[in-house]
Enzyme design. Structure first.
Site, PDB file in Angstrom:
ATOM      1  N   GLN A  90      -9.260   1.898  -0.420  1.00  0.00           N
ATOM      2  CA  GLN A  90      -9.036   2.282  -1.812  1.00  0.00           C
ATOM      3  C   GLN A  90     -10.039   3.337  -2.249  1.00  0.00           C
ATOM      4  O   GLN A  90      -9.694   4.312  -2.907  1.00  0.00           O
ATOM      5  CB  GLN A  90      -9.129   1.054  -2.724  1.00  0.00           C
ATOM      6  CG  GLN A  90      -7.973   0.096  -2.488  1.00  0.00           C
ATOM      7  CD  GLN A  90      -8.059  -1.159  -3.319  1.00  0.00           C
ATOM      8  OE1 GLN A  90      -9.030  -1.368  -4.056  1.00  0.00           O
ATOM      9  NE2 GLN A  90      -7.062  -2.009  -3.209  1.00  0.00           N
ATOM     10  N   SER A 138       0.832  -1.212   0.000  1.00  0.00           N
ATOM     11  CA  SER A 138       0.000   0.000   0.000  1.00  0.00           C
ATOM     12  C   SER A 138       0.862   1.255   0.000  1.00  0.00           C
ATOM     13  O   SER A 138       0.598   2.212  -0.728  1.00  0.00           O
ATOM     14  CB  SER A 138      -0.892   0.024   1.239  1.00  0.00           C
ATOM     15  OG  SER A 138      -1.795  -1.038   1.194  1.00  0.00           O
ATOM     16  N   ARG A 145      -2.502 -14.518  -2.506  1.00  0.00           N
ATOM     17  CA  ARG A 145      -2.634 -14.804  -1.077  1.00  0.00           C
ATOM     18  C   ARG A 145      -3.215 -16.203  -0.816  1.00  0.00           C
ATOM     19  O   ARG A 145      -2.941 -16.807   0.217  1.00  0.00           O
ATOM     20  CB  ARG A 145      -3.448 -13.712  -0.389  1.00  0.00           C
ATOM     21  CG  ARG A 145      -2.780 -12.343  -0.495  1.00  0.00           C
ATOM     22  CD  ARG A 145      -3.275 -11.376   0.546  1.00  0.00           C
ATOM     23  NE  ARG A 145      -3.051  -9.999   0.136  1.00  0.00           N
ATOM     24  CZ  ARG A 145      -1.907  -9.332   0.293  1.00  0.00           C
ATOM     25  NH1 ARG A 145      -0.866  -9.918   0.842  1.00  0.00           N
ATOM     26  NH2 ARG A 145      -1.816  -8.082  -0.105  1.00  0.00           N
ATOM     27  N   ASP A 164      -6.650  -8.275   4.316  1.00  0.00           N
ATOM     28  CA  ASP A 164      -5.875  -9.093   3.376  1.00  0.00           C
ATOM     29  C   ASP A 164      -5.304 -10.357   4.027  1.00  0.00           C
ATOM     30  O   ASP A 164      -4.714 -11.187   3.353  1.00  0.00           O
ATOM     31  CB  ASP A 164      -4.716  -8.263   2.805  1.00  0.00           C
ATOM     32  CG  ASP A 164      -5.228  -7.181   1.860  1.00  0.00           C
ATOM     33  OD1 ASP A 164      -6.354  -7.321   1.343  1.00  0.00           O
ATOM     34  OD2 ASP A 164      -4.508  -6.184   1.665  1.00  0.00           O
TER      35      ASP A 164
END
Ligand code: S3P
Length: 736
Positions: A471, A324, A689, A617
């Site tokens: 976001q 990020s 992931r 996440d």
């Protein structure tokens, strides 16, 4: 009826073009123009074309609008083919080529047609091999390679678009250049080296004093002269066709050699060393460039992981930089005034997509070299219109944040992405941007590609975020930089605040009062230094690895522990994990610590909903922790997981079920009964992931786990496999 793609000359170049397009099932009828009967037969037998004809005359009457003739014959024969096209092929058909020299082909077009017609688009793929013939055709030949197209003023838009599209579908990156520039660039970087290689081998071979000198030659000679084994006819054509540009480059080189000769005669070591040092540093830069490209190419290959059950988790490691923050460092550094230096930048494909996009909008960005990036900021209004759609790859963050920035520009830009990103929702950013007065086009269902028509300003507004998304919050705030007055957002739950913190780091005032974040537009960002800490989202895989493995003792250094990101620490601790933070400090406005994890038995919990956005996440690997815990773990309020790089609720539940774990999917989460894990084949849906989470699962599994399609791990965590091996996991990477 299918459009026709006529390939004139089905050798390495033409055959690979057809094979690449057939591989992605581009709907054309593939027709080869092949004179030799045996080659024609081979091209059909290999499935490279659907049928062959022996001349253009034979197929020309069938061709019309939407059809394409691709000329892939040696440079000096292209003139003859163009003559036939001018006489026989309809003006609605797109005619393109792949010759290595463009000036001579353009002259041939002029001779054949008496003008440069709109239907002709000249191009040149910068890819090849020493092999030739249809049998060498390779559907991957162009993947990640550059293709230069050289449109002229008279080139038709539709024809140009068609040719660019075809090349992109082969996996190539398309760039535009003028004919002159192309020929000079190629003369220096390709034609001159071939000339030198041929000349060197020839002069050594003719050296009469040394009989068979080659028997003493080793790696240096081999590397330098490899290209002297290329096809002499083809290279003879190129030398003749691009003579003027080659002589220009040769003259420069001759001057340089003359200087070296003088320096050697004079034993002027200083001059020799200076020249060699300069050359070495340029060559080192080139090596880094190629290694980036190789990494990109690797990502497009099929990579599978194979893991043996068990293993250790021990040692001290540092995982790569925060994703990020890496994105935001490029974005804000580009919009700032002055030079921003970034260290710890994540050299993963996602952050690199952001970096390329800003380069494409005219920003001078150096690096990354060992995580260091230098950005010459252009100010809020200094970006240039991109020359082509901006490809964001797999990266939702790049697309959504960039949408906010483009909204304030005086130009439009189209943002595209890979298959996974093309399925992800963009309405969530299109809606607020429209409310700020910006015209935004999306595909059906609000999906990418997304085109933002910047009008040079946005309208300030207040926005209540319908979902907890950093976001979307960031997109609105970045668009707010271009508004007169105050733009504010209220979030339903706290989400990562890197945009706010980093803006402040650039000297831009951002107010945070409870759930409301606001800023006033039209200020100035002032360049700064950014030290990106390790990504807690990447560290999470190793935290869980250590938490579930008896005997483990692992320290993760310099991890970002921003309070909006530490859900994984809170959740693991609530499950009973033995996790300590030490050496806590602040680096560039972000808290950082070393995290040590040792094994301790985990128990199932109901995950508090307020932790969900703070660990958004990390759920794939937290589900693995839950599978290893005693009792039941329940996750609710996590419907956002369904619109990540894959539907992470479904993908994880399927994988866990394969391993024999009881995982029940709910509309907004999952219920997992901890228990024994077996082995099996895991489908990742190309989600990085999911791949890494199941790699961690192998530590507690009783049988081998095979994880398919792991190439995208490189989007966020380059080097994952070697770090995993370093700590003692039994992982092996297989590239197909
Ligand atoms: C990110 C925000 C989150 C997260 C993503 C990175 C960011 O997405 O999942 O990996 O850098 O702002 P959402 O905003 O969709 O929750």
């Amino acid at each position: 009826m299918l459009n026709k793609l006529v390939i004139v000359g089905v050798g390495l170049i033409g055959g690979s073009f057809a094979a690449a397009l057939k591989r992605v099932k581009l709907p054309y009828e593939y027709i080869g123009v092949v004179r030799r009967e045996s080659a024609a037969k081979e091209a059909v037998e290999l499935g490279i074309v659907d049928r062959t004809v022996s001349s253009i005359a034979e197929v020309a009457p069938e061709l019309g609008e939407g059809d394409v003739v691709f000329i892939a014959t040696p440079t000096l024969t292209v003139a003859n083919i163009l003559q036939q096209c001018a006489e026989l092929v309809s003006p609605y058909v797109t005619v393109t080529d792949a010759a290595s020299v463009k000036g001579s082909v353009l002259e041939a077009v002029q001779d054949a047609y008496g003008c440069i017609p709109s239907q002709v688009v000249l191009g040149h793929p910068i890819a090849g091999s020493e092999q030739s013939g249809v049998a060498a055709a390779d559907p991957y030949l162009y993947r990640t390679h550059k293709v230069i197209v050289t449109p002229t003023e008279s080139t038709g838009e539709d024809h140009l678009r068609r040719v660019r599209h075809l090349w992109r579908m082969t996996g190539a990156e398309v760039v535009d250049m003028s004919v002159q520039e192309h020929d000079q660039v190629l003369a220096s970087t390709s034609h001159l080296p071939h000339l030198l290689a041929y000349a060197l081998v020839d002069s050594l071979a003719r050296d009469e004093e040394h009989d068979n000198i080659f028997k003493y030659a080793a790696g240096g000679f081999r590397d330098f002269t490899r290209i002297a084994a290329s096809d002499p006819t083809m290279w003879h054509d190129i030398m003749c066709a691009n003579g003027d540009a080659i002589v220009r480059s040769l003259d420069l080189l001759t001057d340089n050699i003359a200087q070296l000769r003088t320096a050697i005669i004079a034993r002027d070591g200083q001059a020799i060393k200076e020249l060699f040092t300069r050359a070495k540093s340029s060559r080192d830069y080139f090596s880094r460039m190629i290694s980036h490209r190789t990494r990109e190419a690797k990502m497009q290959k099929v990579i599978n992981y194979r893991l043996q059950p068990g293993g250790e988790v021990k040692g001290t490691i540092r995982v790569p930089g925060d994703k990020s923050m890496s994105h935001r460092s490029i974005m804000l550094g580009s919009l700032a005034v002055g030079t921003t230096e970034v260290t710890g930048f994540l050299e993963g494909a996602d952050a690199l997509a952001t970096l390329s996009a800003f380069r494409n909008m005219g920003v001078d960005i150096k690096g990354p070299v060992d995580g260091k990036v230098t950005i010459q900021g252009v100010g809020l209004f200094g970006l240039k219109p991109p020359t082509e759609p901006l490809n964001m790859g797999n990266s939702g963050t790049s697309m959504r944040l960039l949408a906010g920035i483009v909204a304030g520009q005086t130009f439009s830009a189209t943002l595209t992405g890979d298959e996974s990103l093309s399925k992800r929702p963009m309405k969530r950013v299109a809606d607020p941007l429209r409310a700020m007065g910006v015209k935004v086009d999306t595909e059906e269902g609000g999906r990418p590609p997304i085109t933002i028509h910047g009008a040079g300003h946005t309208t300030a507004m207040h926005y209540d975020l319908p979902m907890a998304s950093a976001q979307v919050k960031s997109c609105v705030l970045l668009a707010g930089l271009y508004a007169q007055g105050e733009t504010s957002v209220v979030e339903p739950a706290p989400t990562r605040d890197h945009t706010e913190r980093m803006l402040r780091g650039f000297g831009y005032e951002v107010k945070t009062e409870d759930a409301k974040v606001s800023l006033k537009g039209r200020g100035t960002l002032t360049a700064t230094q950014i030290d990106v800490p390790s990504d807690i989202s990447s560290a999470a895989f190793f935290m869980v690895a250590a938490a579930i493995t008896p005997g483990s003792d692992l320290t993760l250094e310099h991890v970002g522990i921003n309070p909006t990101r530490i859900g994984v620490v809170n959740i693991l601790r609530a499950m009973g994990a033995n996790l300590t933070l030490s050496n806590e400090r602040e680096v560039g406005g972000e808290p950082v610590a070393d995290i040590t994890v040792k094994y301790s038995p985990l128990k199932g919990i109901s995950i508090p909903e307020d932790q969900v956005p703070l660990a958004i996440d990390e759920f794939p690997v937290l589900f693995v922790a839950a599978a290893c815990a005693e009792g039941t773990t329940v996750l609710t309020g996590a419907e956002e997981l369904r619109v990540k790089e894959s539907d992470r609720i479904q993908a994880m539940a399927d994988g866990l079920t394969t391993l024999g774990v009881k995982a029940t999917v709910t509309s907004d989460g999952m219920i997992i009964e901890g228990g024994a894990m077996g082995g099996g084949d895991i489908v990742t849906h190309h989600d990085h992931r999911i791949a890494m989470a199941f790699a961690v699962a192998s530590l507690a599994a009783s049988e081998e786990i095979r994880i398919h399609d792991c190439a995208n791990v490189a989007t966020s965590f380059p080097g994952f496999v070697s770090l995993a091996q370093q700590v003692g996991m039994q992982i092996e990477e297989q590239t197909l």
